[in-house]
Design an enzyme around this catalytic site. Structure first.
Site, short mmCIF file in Angstrom:
data_model
loop_
_atom_site.label_atom_id
_atom_site.label_comp_id
_atom_site.label_asym_id
_atom_site.label_seq_id
_atom_site.Cartn_x
_atom_site.Cartn_y
_atom_site.Cartn_z
NE ARG A 1 0.72 9.76 10.91
CZ ARG A 1 -0.02 8.98 10.29
NH1 ARG A 1 -1.57 9.07 9.48
NH2 ARG A 1 -0.29 8.49 8.98
CE LYS B 1 -1.96 1.23 3.87
NZ LYS B 1 -1.77 2.78 4.41
CG ASN B 2 2.14 2.83 3.01
OD1 ASN B 2 1.37 2.45 3.39
ND2 ASN B 2 2.62 1.99 4.52
CB CYS C 1 -4.53 5.41 11.34
SG CYS C 1 -4.96 3.96 10.13
NE ARG D 1 -7.27 4.48 5.13
CZ ARG D 1 -6.07 5.10 6.83
NH1 ARG D 1 -6.52 5.01 7.45
NH2 ARG D 1 -5.11 5.19 5.81
CG ASP E 1 2.35 0.66 9.45
OD1 ASP E 1 1.69 1.66 10.70
OD2 ASP E 1 2.41 1.20 8.45
#
Ligand code: UD1
Length: 460
Positions: A155, A56-57, A150, A432, A337
């Site tokens: 952040r 994903k990232n 998230c 997601r 994660d």
């Protein structure tokens, strides 16, 4: 000193350090809303093989990077998840042509002519902020929203902006960015990636130090270099980037998702099962492999890209998997994660363990949900003591809420280990980031299904 670039964060007020307040409310009236849930009947025993999806990232960063390129970029093995769909919408909103088919995404950003990102889409995902790098490099400005993702801490995006400012803050009479030197205060993955994209198109050489060493940074550098950039040092803490006036779309196969692979490795451990998985890049999972081995799991490399994880009781010495401690930190340290998923596992191990979160400042909300399943966890700020099971005790199914992506994954794992039925709400967080998670677990033998409840009857 005038800056070339102009980054507007909309809507006002312009607050760099505020955390994005996520809303996942649809526009439909409340009494007609549906609440998709996962229902898991445990305890499960898993067996078989699963295919790990593309990262994903990495996909998010590479999709943003296609904005740097003229012509068409083709990405293979892109996971079909909602974060990727949001990123595709962001690119389209800028004027890029995006087509997806069979796990491939083709992006042509020759038609990109505006600098204002679809703010609604941007507020959904953290990775949307990456586009400021290419936009400012190409157009000298970007209008963006504070990114989503998230809710696991403040952040902020200060490093992206300060770093970008440093790279291109040298005023000159030419339009465009000018390379510079910048040291990140913290090796932020997102800031490193944004700066790499910007510096790849800046005029001259950029030296970035104390950058992130995560594998996704390496993947991005590989794609940019294949597209004509010159980036040296990816995977180390210093990058030397020689700017190029033009990059050209290239083709790339997205590497396997190390967090998804890690989640399935922990699924084998928590269910005391044996499963294999591929493709995996073992060197990207070495920290987790060490910890699971310490607990008593047997992890073997079947071939270059296949791992087998076994936690079948007969195979390890002693009574059960043993507890162990973790402290999250940037790569090659233990990945933040995977912290929530490890916490679930530790609730089933013998002895007590210390879990320390050092990357994000509010990433413990899954502990409260695990407690609803009977877990004994004492949270103190960013640390938690997890009391493993007493003889005979174990988790019990309950109704729980996924409060963020990986926290949601930890609840699935706990639900697989728990006796009885676990009902997980707010699964949009999980969807997601995990492609076909229900089907994958069903194929391994888990009793899990996705169903929908009217929202009002499902308030937890
Ligand atoms: C990325 C990953 C996320 C992962 C994280 C850490 C994506 C889309 N997301 O997130 O899954 O958990 O790396 O491995 O790739 N920080 C600042 N200022 C900034 C930027 C970050 O202070 O400008 C701080 C953050 O608040 C956090 C820490 O740095 O405490 C790490 O964040 P960062 O590495 O930037 O994570 P993301 O890129 O957001």
């Amino acid at each position: 000193m005038a800056l070339f670039c102009n980054i507007i964060i909309s809507p006002k007020p312009f607050v760099l350090s505020c955390s994005y307040q996520k809303t996942h409310l649809s526009k439909t009236p409340q009494n007609t809303k549906q609440d998709p849930i996962f229902k898991i009947k445990g305890p499960a025993t898993l067996s078989g093989h699963i295919t790990i999806s593309g990262s994903k990232n990495s996909s998010l960063a590479l999709l943003a990077a296609t904005l740097c390129c003229s012509g068409t970029s083709l990405l293979h093995n892109v996971p079909n998840i909602s974060d990727i769909q949001a990123m595709a919408s962001i690119l389209s909103s800028l004027g890029a042509k995006v087509e997806s088919f069979d796990g491939k995404m083709m992006v042509n950003s020759d038609g990109v002519g505006k600098v204002e990102v679809d703010l609604e889409e941007m507020r959904k995902i953290r990775g949307g902020f990456f586009v400021i790098g290419p936009l400012v490099a190409r157009f000298g400005e970007a209008v963006v929203a504070l990114p989503g993702g998230c809710n696991i801490g403040k952040r902020p995006v200060d490093l992206h902006l300060r770093g970008d400012g440093k790279v291109w803050a040298h005023t000159a009479n030419v339009k465009g960015l000018v390379g510079g030197r910048f040291r990140l205060d913290y090796p932020s993955v997102g800031a490193t990636e944004t700066l790499m994209m910007a510096a790849s198109m800046a005029d001259g050489i950029t030296l970035l130090s104390n950058v992130a060493k995560e594998p996704e940074v390496v993947d991005l550098a590989r794609f940019l270099n294949d597209s004509g950039a010159s980036i040296e040092g990816a995977g180390s803490d210093t990058l030397v980037i020689r700017g190029k006036s033009q990059l050209y779309g290239s083709e790339c196969v997205i590497r396997p998702d190390r967090i998804e692979a890690g989640t399935f490795m922990i699924a084998a451990a928590i269910t005391r099962s044996c499963i294999s998985m591929s493709p995996v890049i073992p060197s990207r999972a070495s920290c987790l492999i060490d910890k699971l081995s310490e607990a008593g799991c047997k992890i073997s490399q079947v071939d270059q890209h296949t791992l087998r994880v076994s936690a079948v009781p007969a195979l390890y010495p002693g009574d059960d998997l043993k507890s162990f401690g973790i402290k999250t930190s940037p790569f090659p340290g233990f990945p933040t994660d995977l912290q929530p998923q490890i916490m679930s596992l530790l609730t089933t191990c013998t002895g007590s363990s210390l879990v320390e979160e050092s990357v994000f400042d509010n990433r413990m909300s899954h502990a409260r949900e695990l407690q609803k399943l009977g877990a004994r966890i004492q949270v103190n700020g960013n640390s938690a003591i997890v009391f493993g099971k007493d003889k005979g005790s174990s988790l019990c199914g309950s109704r729980v809420i996924a409060r963020d992506l990986r926290g949601g994954a930890s609840l699935i794992l706990a639900g697989l280990a728990a006796k009885g039925t676990t009902e997980i709400h707010k699964i949009e967080h999980i969807e997601r980031g995990y492609e076909n998670i229900v089907t994958k677990l069903q194929n391994l033998g888990a009793d899990i299904e996705r169903s929908t409840l009217p929202l009002l009857s499902s308030l937890v």
